[in-house]
Design a protein around this motif. Sequence first.
Motif, PDB file in Angstrom:
ATOM      1  N   UNK A 184      47.001  40.843  43.906  1.00  0.00           N
ATOM      2  CA  UNK A 184      47.247  41.049  42.479  1.00  0.00           C
ATOM      3  C   UNK A 184      48.483  40.267  42.021  1.00  0.00           C
ATOM      4  N   UNK A 185      49.529  40.247  42.853  1.00  0.00           N
ATOM      5  CA  UNK A 185      50.737  39.477  42.520  1.00  0.00           C
ATOM      6  C   UNK A 185      50.425  37.989  42.481  1.00  0.00           C
ATOM      7  N   UNK A 186      49.586  37.529  43.409  1.00  0.00           N
ATOM      8  CA  UNK A 186      49.205  36.114  43.437  1.00  0.00           C
ATOM      9  C   UNK A 186      48.470  35.723  42.156  1.00  0.00           C
ATOM     10  N   UNK A 187      47.549  36.549  41.722  1.00  0.00           N
ATOM     11  CA  UNK A 187      46.793  36.262  40.496  1.00  0.00           C
ATOM     12  C   UNK A 187      47.726  36.290  39.282  1.00  0.00           C
ATOM     13  N   UNK A 188      48.627  37.267  39.231  1.00  0.00           N
ATOM     14  CA  UNK A 188      49.570  37.363  38.109  1.00  0.00           C
ATOM     15  C   UNK A 188      50.524  36.174  38.066  1.00  0.00           C
ATOM     16  N   UNK A 189      50.781  35.564  39.238  1.00  0.00           N
ATOM     17  CA  UNK A 189      51.727  34.442  39.315  1.00  0.00           C
ATOM     18  C   UNK A 189      51.051  33.080  39.174  1.00  0.00           C
ATOM     19  N   UNK A 190      49.757  33.063  38.892  1.00  0.00           N
ATOM     20  CA  UNK A 190      49.080  31.789  38.655  1.00  0.00           C
ATOM     21  C   UNK A 190      48.043  31.410  39.690  1.00  0.00           C
ATOM     22  N   UNK A 191      47.834  32.266  40.684  1.00  0.00           N
ATOM     23  CA  UNK A 191      46.774  32.019  41.664  1.00  0.00           C
ATOM     24  C   UNK A 191      45.430  32.477  41.109  1.00  0.00           C
ATOM     25  N   UNK A 192      44.389  32.248  41.885  1.00  0.00           N
ATOM     26  CA  UNK A 192      43.037  32.626  41.468  1.00  0.00           C
ATOM     27  C   UNK A 192      42.354  33.377  42.595  1.00  0.00           C
ATOM     28  N   UNK A 193      41.868  34.581  42.304  1.00  0.00           N
ATOM     29  CA  UNK A 193      41.080  35.292  43.315  1.00  0.00           C
ATOM     30  C   UNK A 193      39.746  34.569  43.392  1.00  0.00           C
ATOM     31  N   UNK A 194      39.424  34.052  44.561  1.00  0.00           N
ATOM     32  CA  UNK A 194      38.297  33.129  44.630  1.00  0.00           C
ATOM     33  C   UNK A 194      37.058  33.686  45.313  1.00  0.00           C
ATOM     34  N   UNK A 195      37.122  34.896  45.823  1.00  0.00           N
ATOM     35  CA  UNK A 195      35.947  35.492  46.456  1.00  0.00           C
ATOM     36  C   UNK A 195      35.967  36.984  46.194  1.00  0.00           C
ATOM     37  N   UNK A 196      34.803  37.612  46.217  1.00  0.00           N
ATOM     38  CA  UNK A 196      34.786  39.075  46.088  1.00  0.00           C
ATOM     39  C   UNK A 196      35.461  39.713  47.301  1.00  0.00           C
ATOM     40  N   UNK A 197      36.017  40.893  47.097  1.00  0.00           N
ATOM     41  CA  UNK A 197      36.609  41.615  48.212  1.00  0.00           C
ATOM     42  C   UNK A 197      35.541  41.914  49.263  1.00  0.00           C
ATOM     43  N   UNK A 198      35.977  42.060  50.503  1.00  0.00           N
ATOM     44  CA  UNK A 198      35.072  42.424  51.591  1.00  0.00           C
ATOM     45  C   UNK A 198      35.562  43.735  52.187  1.00  0.00           C
ATOM     46  N   UNK A 199      34.736  44.773  52.138  1.00  0.00           N
ATOM     47  CA  UNK A 199      35.088  46.063  52.722  1.00  0.00           C
ATOM     48  C   UNK A 199      34.061  46.389  53.793  1.00  0.00           C
ATOM     49  N   UNK A 200      34.484  46.250  55.047  1.00  0.00           N
ATOM     50  CA  UNK A 200      33.597  46.509  56.177  1.00  0.00           C
ATOM     51  C   UNK A 200      33.924  47.836  56.847  1.00  0.00           C
TER      52      UNK A 200
END
Length: 138
Positions: free
Chosen positions: A89-105
Amino acid sequence: METMVFINLPVADLERSKAFYEALGYTINPMFSDDTAACVVVSDTIFVMVLTLPKFAEFTDKTIADAETIEVINSLSAPSKDEVHRIVDAAVAAGGTEDRPEMDLGSMYQRSFTDPDGHRWEYVWMDEQAMQDGPPTE
């Protein structure tokens, strides 16, 4: 001495990269930083060297990959799912892009993002007991 990991990344804008990684909660080690490079301290044993393109080119004769290609996925563990969320979330707020859906195994949870220069990072939480027990047997 423990093995230390140094991840070297070419960046288009050094100041933007420093601000991005500081927004994730990491620090910059000024002893190993100048106007061409910065040492991002991830932990006592993990460091990310963000290098201007000309500085990065001093270390290789190969063509430097652009943001449209990928050669490496940097994966780091996190102590909890909450920490995975905090970092991404901090990465996205700082200008990054979440590039894949989360994986919950179940015993493993992962989210990933790309930084402003297109470098891919994955943060993974793994259940310690499941890691000790290994894969389930049928």
